[in-house]
Design an enzyme around this catalytic site. Structure first.
Site, short mmCIF file in Angstrom:
data_model
loop_
_atom_site.label_atom_id
_atom_site.label_comp_id
_atom_site.label_asym_id
_atom_site.label_seq_id
_atom_site.Cartn_x
_atom_site.Cartn_y
_atom_site.Cartn_z
N ASP A 63 71.74 103.22 73.27
CA ASP A 63 71.56 102.58 74.64
C ASP A 63 71.98 103.72 75.75
OD1 ASP A 63 72.63 100.72 72.88
OD2 ASP A 63 74.34 100.06 74.02
N GLU A 240 75.43 91.52 74.27
CA GLU A 240 75.73 92.96 74.37
C GLU A 240 74.92 93.20 75.85
OE1 GLU A 240 76.49 94.85 70.28
OE2 GLU A 240 74.48 95.02 70.56
C1 FRU Z 1 74.45 98.17 71.69
C2 FRU Z 1 75.64 98.38 71.50
C3 FRU Z 1 76.76 98.17 72.67
C4 FRU Z 1 77.80 99.23 72.13
C5 FRU Z 1 77.02 100.26 71.61
C6 FRU Z 1 77.86 101.22 70.64
O1 FRU Z 1 72.99 98.52 71.11
O2 FRU Z 1 76.09 97.89 70.08
O3 FRU Z 1 77.14 96.72 72.60
O4 FRU Z 1 78.63 99.51 73.19
O5 FRU Z 1 75.84 99.87 71.30
O6 FRU Z 1 76.96 102.42 70.29
#
Ligand code: FRU
Length: 537
Positions: A63, A240
């Site tokens: 992300d 998320e």
């Molecule tokens: C989204 C996610 C988030 C988390 C991160 C962990 O892709 O799953 O929810 O904070 O990636 O790397």
């Protein structure tokens, strides 16, 4: 619908989240990766290396995090594994840009520590120094992120770090966490200053409860619960990376609506193209509560929400904070990957890229309001000589555009078809060696599709090959598309950005052709402009 399935994350994500983070390197290399590394030469020139999308020089990225503009620099932080090319050791990597196009990778900003991995979150400039971390003259940059704890018990809470030197060095706040609800899945805080109530608002996901929570704070340290948002759309997968912002409607600054954007981690159904992807609601935010306004739903909406992108590779998008008022744009990037196959992408020594930056607006569209995404205008600085094709008639045929000099591995194109009597019109890009990525508009169904089944290397994961379809009403009798093609991706924008399809592809480097086609009748390519794009590296 039974919600239990949503607890079953994708195998990749579940393994990773379960702490199976033996990820400090690639132990198993596919033959594709092996051949990729044997061809790898200079950094940023490896097979499949995006030439105008941000990628870290090496290792795993997911992300975008902490997008913030400060003192003439756009900051891009990102979920990063400093030790390997798969998910693990999550930290915040860091890159900066002065123009949203050229990126300079800096040192890791927030490394994991013995207690916590650093999960996704946001960053703000604390202009009034409400946190006390800086001074009024040197306001701190503050990152608000999720601490992910695996030992002794699992848990996620919200934490702070700050920088007083334009993001070059960061200090974790000594009294972390600042918000802890003793939950296992409580993550991805997006924080912004809410001017009418003069306080900070945090939007955060209660991922496996399928809720978004809103909190407020005077100083980024003390948080008060405000409300929850729930929707039947939650049944599609875990929630998320939320974002919340106001956008002008049809360019009128005096008329705004709020957008709540949420990402769906892969559940059984997942996003529109399968696996992970984003959706959004248009409505009102009164400083306490977000209310979706269903009267704004366009005719093509199939639920209480709209889809952000109809391709498979645009996830966890978040928008920049603190873009200067005189600019006024809301700009975001998304992670070009999908948790279904994220860890298997056949690239080395890095894995994953961010999308091109896109600027967001709300537009009246198909009987409602839709969020449009347009490539930022700064990308035009990468254009090399323009190639043009005008008034090319196609009768049930496919024509190569080689004679017009239209070809390449990194290419921007705009095209306007007059579909005439044809059933479908479209383009094949990155063609060669019996490979092609097909972008097809179906006049009868009024849909736009991207078919990557023959796009090159597709069999590294069964969920990768496929055809991704978006509803796209014919506007003014013409089909207009804007395309960005890179060494391993295609982003297609239709109807002025109301329809977007973003997909990774892995063609042979020699597959550089472009073709246009019409099926079932006669159509005209009224105008096609193409620009080979310079590399940002
Ligand atoms: C989204 C996610 C988030 C988390 C991160 C962990 O892709 O799953 O929810 O904070 O990636 O790397």
């Amino acid at each position: 619908m039974n919600k239990l399935f949503t607890l079953s994350l994708t195998s990749a994500q579940a393994l990773a989240f379960a702490g199976c983070t033996g990820t400090s390197g690639d132990t198993q290399k596919s033959s594709a990766q092996a051949s990729a590394s044997s061809q790898a030469n200079a950094p940023y020139a490896e097979r499949y290396r995006p030439q105008f999308h941000f990628t870290p020089r090496e290792n795993w990225m997911n992300d975008p995090n902490g997008l913030v503009y400060h003192n003439g620099e756009y900051h891009l932080f990102y979920q990063y594994n400093p030790h390997g090319n798969k998910w693990g050791h999550m930290s915040w990597g860091h890159a900066i840009s002065k123009d949203l196009v050229h990126w300079e990778e800096l040192d890791v900003a927030l490394p994991e520590d013995q207690n916590y991995m650093i999960f996704s979150g946001s960053a703000v400039v604390d202009h009034y120094n409400t946190s006390g971390f800086g001074t009024k003259d040197n306001p701190p940059m503050v990152a608000i992120y999720t601490g992910h704890k695996q030992q002794p018990a699992k848990g996620q809470n919200q934490q702070l770090a700050y920088s007083l030197d334009d993001g070059r060095s960061w200090t974790k706040y000594q009294d972390n966490p600042v918000l802890d609800e003793n939950m296992e899945n409580f993550r991805d805080p997006k924080v912004f200053w809410h001017e009418p109530t003069e306080r900070w608002i945090m939007v955060v996901a209660l991922s496996t409860d399928y809720k978004i929570a809103f909190y407020s704070s005077p100083n980024l340290k003390d948080w008060t619960f405000l409300s929850h948002f729930e929707s039947p759309a939650s049944e599609l997968g875990i929630w998320e990376c939320p974002d919340l912002y106001a956008l002008p409607v049809d360019g009128d600054e005096n008329k705004t609506k709020w957008v709540l954007e949420i990402d769906l981690g892969a559940g059984e159904e997942g996003s529109v193209a399968g696996g992970s992807g984003g959706l959004y609601f248009v409505g009102e935010f009164d400083g306490k509560r977000f209310t979706a306004d269903e009267s704004t739903l366009p005719e093509h909406a199939e639920g209480p929400h709209q889809w952000v992108d109809y391709g498979k590779d645009f996830y966890a998008a978040v928008s920049w904070s603190d873009i200067p008022e005189e600019d006024g744009r809301r700009i975001w990037v998304g992670w070009m990957n999908n948790w279904q196959y994220a860890q298997e992408l056949p690239t080395t020594p890095w894995r994953s890229s961010q999308s091109i930056p896109r600027s967001l607006e709300l537009a009246s569209y198909n009987g409602g309001l839709t969020m449009t995404q347009e490539p930022v205008k700064e990308l035009q600085m990468l254009r090399k000589d323009q190639r043009e094709v005008s008034n090319l008639t196609l009768t049930n045929e496919t024509r190569s555009l080689e004679d017009w000099g239209v070809h390449g591995k990194a290419l921007e194109m705009t095209v306007r078809f007059e579909p005439g009597t044809a059933d479908t019109v479209g383009l094949n890009v990155r063609t060669g060696n019996s490979e092609k990525t097909v972008i097809r508009y179906n006049v009868n169904d009024q849909t736009l599709a991207l078919d990557r089944t023959q796009s090159g290397e597709v069999d590294f994961h069964p969920e990768f090959p496929g055809v991704h379809v978006a509803p796209m009403p014919l506007e003014g009798g013409k089909v207009e598309l804007h395309l960005f093609i890179d060494w391993s991706s295609v982003e297609v924008f239709g109807n002025d950005g109301a329809v977007v399809i973003s997909d990774k592809i892995f063609p042979e480097p020699s597959s550089q052709g472009v073709e246009v086609f019409a099926e079932g009748g006669t159509a005209t390519v009224e105008q096609l402009n193409a620009w080979p794009l310079k590399s940002i590296w």
